[in-house]
Design a protein around this motif. Structure first.
Motif, mmCIF file in Angstrom:
data_model
loop_
_atom_site.group_PDB
_atom_site.id
_atom_site.type_symbol
_atom_site.label_atom_id
_atom_site.label_comp_id
_atom_site.label_asym_id
_atom_site.label_seq_id
_atom_site.Cartn_x
_atom_site.Cartn_y
_atom_site.Cartn_z
ATOM 1 N N LEU A 57 -6.185 13.597 -100.765
ATOM 2 C CA LEU A 57 -6.043 12.399 -99.937
ATOM 3 C C LEU A 57 -6.029 12.754 -98.456
ATOM 4 C CD1 LEU A 57 -3.339 10.357 -101.898
ATOM 5 C CD2 LEU A 57 -5.821 10.043 -101.914
ATOM 6 N N GLY A 58 -5.822 14.028 -98.160
ATOM 7 C CA GLY A 58 -5.816 14.473 -96.769
ATOM 8 C C GLY A 58 -7.184 14.953 -96.324
ATOM 9 N N TRP A 59 -7.756 15.852 -97.123
ATOM 10 C CA TRP A 59 -9.084 16.389 -96.854
ATOM 11 C C TRP A 59 -9.853 16.498 -98.162
ATOM 12 C CZ3 TRP A 59 -10.411 16.766 -91.897
ATOM 13 C CH2 TRP A 59 -9.423 17.019 -90.936
ATOM 14 N N ASN A 60 -11.147 16.251 -98.111
ATOM 15 C CA ASN A 60 -11.976 16.539 -99.281
ATOM 16 C C ASN A 60 -12.072 18.038 -99.508
ATOM 17 O OD1 ASN A 60 -12.548 13.865 -99.959
ATOM 18 N ND2 ASN A 60 -14.322 13.778 -98.597
ATOM 19 N N ILE A 61 -12.092 18.794 -98.408
ATOM 20 C CA ILE A 61 -12.113 20.252 -98.443
ATOM 21 C C ILE A 61 -11.034 20.738 -97.472
ATOM 22 C CG2 ILE A 61 -13.492 22.327 -98.018
ATOM 23 C CD1 ILE A 61 -15.997 20.588 -98.449
ATOM 24 N N PRO A 62 -10.139 21.633 -97.880
ATOM 25 C CA PRO A 62 -9.120 22.144 -96.954
ATOM 26 C C PRO A 62 -9.744 23.073 -95.913
ATOM 27 C CG PRO A 62 -8.935 23.256 -99.073
ATOM 28 C CD PRO A 62 -9.950 22.166 -99.253
ATOM 29 N N TYR A 63 -9.263 22.976 -94.681
ATOM 30 C CA TYR A 63 -9.811 23.788 -93.590
ATOM 31 C C TYR A 63 -8.702 24.588 -92.922
ATOM 32 C CZ TYR A 63 -13.579 20.430 -94.260
ATOM 33 O OH TYR A 63 -14.566 19.642 -94.817
ATOM 34 N N ASP A 64 -9.062 25.764 -92.432
ATOM 35 C CA ASP A 64 -8.102 26.649 -91.778
ATOM 36 C C ASP A 64 -8.246 26.549 -90.259
ATOM 37 O OD1 ASP A 64 -6.953 27.667 -94.138
ATOM 38 O OD2 ASP A 64 -8.615 29.067 -94.388
ATOM 39 N N PHE A 65 -7.782 25.440 -89.700
ATOM 40 C CA PHE A 65 -7.754 25.330 -88.249
ATOM 41 C C PHE A 65 -6.674 26.271 -87.712
ATOM 42 C CE2 PHE A 65 -8.949 21.007 -89.784
ATOM 43 C CZ PHE A 65 -10.257 21.018 -89.335
ATOM 44 N N ASN A 66 -6.925 26.858 -86.545
ATOM 45 C CA ASN A 66 -5.961 27.817 -86.007
ATOM 46 C C ASN A 66 -5.778 27.641 -84.506
ATOM 47 O OD1 ASN A 66 -8.152 29.250 -84.736
ATOM 48 N ND2 ASN A 66 -8.603 30.165 -86.729
ATOM 49 N N ASN A 118 -16.173 22.208 -81.746
ATOM 50 C CA ASN A 118 -15.085 23.154 -82.005
ATOM 51 C C ASN A 118 -14.420 22.911 -83.360
ATOM 52 O OD1 ASN A 118 -13.591 25.423 -80.940
ATOM 53 N ND2 ASN A 118 -11.837 24.055 -80.896
ATOM 54 N N TYR A 119 -13.524 21.934 -83.446
ATOM 55 C CA TYR A 119 -12.899 21.647 -84.738
ATOM 56 C C TYR A 119 -13.956 21.257 -85.769
ATOM 57 C CZ TYR A 119 -8.190 21.674 -82.735
ATOM 58 O OH TYR A 119 -7.017 22.048 -82.134
ATOM 59 N N GLY A 120 -14.913 20.441 -85.345
ATOM 60 C CA GLY A 120 -15.954 20.011 -86.266
ATOM 61 C C GLY A 120 -16.842 21.128 -86.757
ATOM 62 N N GLY A 121 -16.859 22.248 -86.030
ATOM 63 C CA GLY A 121 -17.646 23.384 -86.477
ATOM 64 C C GLY A 121 -17.157 23.977 -87.783
ATOM 65 N N ARG A 122 -15.905 23.715 -88.116
ATOM 66 C CA ARG A 122 -15.346 24.204 -89.387
ATOM 67 C C ARG A 122 -15.514 23.184 -90.520
ATOM 68 N NH1 ARG A 122 -11.921 28.574 -88.573
ATOM 69 N NH2 ARG A 122 -11.270 28.921 -86.423
ATOM 70 N N PHE A 168 -3.079 15.880 -82.209
ATOM 71 C CA PHE A 168 -4.311 15.937 -82.998
ATOM 72 C C PHE A 168 -4.352 17.217 -83.834
ATOM 73 C CE2 PHE A 168 -8.734 17.592 -83.012
ATOM 74 C CZ PHE A 168 -9.345 16.628 -83.807
ATOM 75 N N HIS A 169 -4.079 18.350 -83.200
ATOM 76 C CA HIS A 169 -4.092 19.635 -83.906
ATOM 77 C C HIS A 169 -3.046 19.661 -85.018
ATOM 78 C CE1 HIS A 169 -4.730 24.029 -84.231
ATOM 79 N NE2 HIS A 169 -3.423 24.096 -84.424
ATOM 80 N N SER A 170 -1.852 19.197 -84.714
ATOM 81 C CA SER A 170 -0.771 19.177 -85.708
ATOM 82 C C SER A 170 -1.110 18.254 -86.868
ATOM 83 C CB SER A 170 0.538 18.734 -85.048
ATOM 84 O OG SER A 170 0.903 19.595 -83.989
ATOM 85 N N THR A 171 -1.733 17.132 -86.563
ATOM 86 C CA THR A 171 -2.111 16.179 -87.605
ATOM 87 C C THR A 171 -3.145 16.783 -88.548
ATOM 88 O OG1 THR A 171 -1.648 14.269 -86.187
ATOM 89 C CG2 THR A 171 -3.140 13.913 -88.044
ATOM 90 N N LEU A 172 -4.137 17.464 -87.992
ATOM 91 C CA LEU A 172 -5.160 18.081 -88.839
ATOM 92 C C LEU A 172 -4.546 19.118 -89.773
ATOM 93 C CD1 LEU A 172 -8.231 18.599 -86.470
ATOM 94 C CD2 LEU A 172 -7.555 16.587 -87.785
ATOM 95 N N LEU A 173 -3.592 19.884 -89.264
ATOM 96 C CA LEU A 173 -2.936 20.891 -90.102
ATOM 97 C C LEU A 173 -2.109 20.241 -91.203
ATOM 98 C CD1 LEU A 173 -1.683 23.508 -87.470
ATOM 99 C CD2 LEU A 173 -3.716 23.643 -88.917
ATOM 100 N N GLU A 174 -1.357 19.209 -90.847
ATOM 101 C CA GLU A 174 -0.423 18.614 -91.801
ATOM 102 C C GLU A 174 -1.087 17.717 -92.827
ATOM 103 O OE1 GLU A 174 2.977 19.187 -92.340
ATOM 104 O OE2 GLU A 174 2.190 20.872 -91.213
ATOM 105 N N ARG A 175 -2.301 17.282 -92.587
ATOM 106 C CA ARG A 175 -2.991 16.467 -93.592
ATOM 107 C C ARG A 175 -3.227 17.247 -94.886
ATOM 108 N NH1 ARG A 175 -5.385 11.438 -92.486
ATOM 109 N NH2 ARG A 175 -6.570 11.714 -94.400
ATOM 110 N N ARG A 176 -3.172 18.550 -94.821
ATOM 111 C CA ARG A 176 -3.392 19.362 -96.024
ATOM 112 C C ARG A 176 -2.339 19.091 -97.093
ATOM 113 N NH1 ARG A 176 -4.391 25.187 -93.239
ATOM 114 N NH2 ARG A 176 -2.513 24.489 -92.171
ATOM 115 N N LYS A 177 -1.175 18.641 -96.678
ATOM 116 C CA LYS A 177 -0.127 18.404 -97.669
ATOM 117 C C LYS A 177 -0.447 17.217 -98.566
ATOM 118 C CE LYS A 177 3.053 15.298 -95.181
ATOM 119 N NZ LYS A 177 4.443 15.137 -94.705
ATOM 120 N N PHE A 178 -1.386 16.371 -98.147
ATOM 121 C CA PHE A 178 -1.770 15.221 -98.960
ATOM 122 C C PHE A 178 -2.845 15.564 -99.980
ATOM 123 C CE2 PHE A 178 -0.406 13.227 -94.871
ATOM 124 C CZ PHE A 178 0.722 12.599 -95.366
ATOM 125 N N LYS A 179 -3.192 16.866 -100.074
ATOM 126 C CA LYS A 179 -4.200 17.335 -101.052
ATOM 127 C C LYS A 179 -5.522 16.608 -100.810
ATOM 128 C CE LYS A 179 -0.517 19.360 -102.389
ATOM 129 N NZ LYS A 179 -0.183 20.613 -101.699
#
Length: 212
Positions: A85-94, A128-132, A72-83
């Protein structure tokens, strides 16, 4: 005059206030975040110790849900590569997001005989994740992943599938090394279907990588 063997290590987040003279005269080292599900999963599982991986009183259940959390964590990070189409707003999950949720898993698995799915999903996806996450559709995406992956099927089905591709699933129960061995055989290139995306979703990211 400094000693001939004197060395000073400086670390800094990117900032325009960092002295240019030091950058020009020093040796620079940078660390790039891993790209891809396989490197991200590898990095997360390298954070585990044998003791930590076996600390839960219900180890079989914990290991399955911990692997799902890593995916789940890895998927959220890697969706950023889809611009967009991945996220409406990019997020810095850590890693702190992951570490807190991993502690939540242990706490709730240890203290409840029946898995409190709704509580776990709320704490991970909303608190947690949703807080961002500030966009309603992005929040819906996060919760959709959790609703798909966190349920009784993940515990009861052998090698519960995490995508439409046969490659990505929860490995057989075993020691920490067995999970690492499974990760090493994952493909180096992630098809969009690994994230639940359409097969053409990575065209934008491939165009940008070509330009770079």
């Amino acid at each position: 005059k400094p000693h001939a063997e004197f060395r000073m290590w400086l670390s800094s987040a990117p900032t325009p206030q960092f002295p240019m003279s030091i950058l020009q005269s020093g040796l620079k080292m940078t660390t790039e975040p891993p790209r891809g599900l396989k490197p991200n999963l590898t990095r997360l599982f390298n954070k585990f110790t044998e003791t930590q991986f076996e600390r839960c009183t219900k180890p079989s259940k914990y290991k399955k849900l911990a692997f799902v959390l890593c995916y789940f964590h890895s998927t959220l990070l890697e969706r950023r590569k889809f611009k967009n189409l991945g996220w409406n707003i990019p997020y810095d999950f850590n890693d702190s997001d992951f570490d807190i949720c991993e502690d939540v898993l242990v706490l709730y698995i240890d203290n409840y005989e029946a898995t409190p799915w709704e509580a776990i999903k709320y704490l991970i996806g909303e608190a947690n994740y949703g807080g961002r996450v500030t966009d309603a559709w992005d929040r819906r995406l996060v919760n959709t992943y959790l609703d798909t992956w966190y349920g009784e099927d993940a515990l009861n089905q052998d090698n519960f599938k995490l995508s439409s591709l046969p490659t990505y699933y929860i490995p057989d129960d075993g020691p920490l090394q067995s999970y690492k061995d499974y990760i090493t055989q994952l493909p180096n290139f992630d098809a969009p279907e690994a994230f639940g995306q359409h097969g053409n979703a990575d065209i934008a990211s491939q165009i940008e990588d070509t330009v770079e």
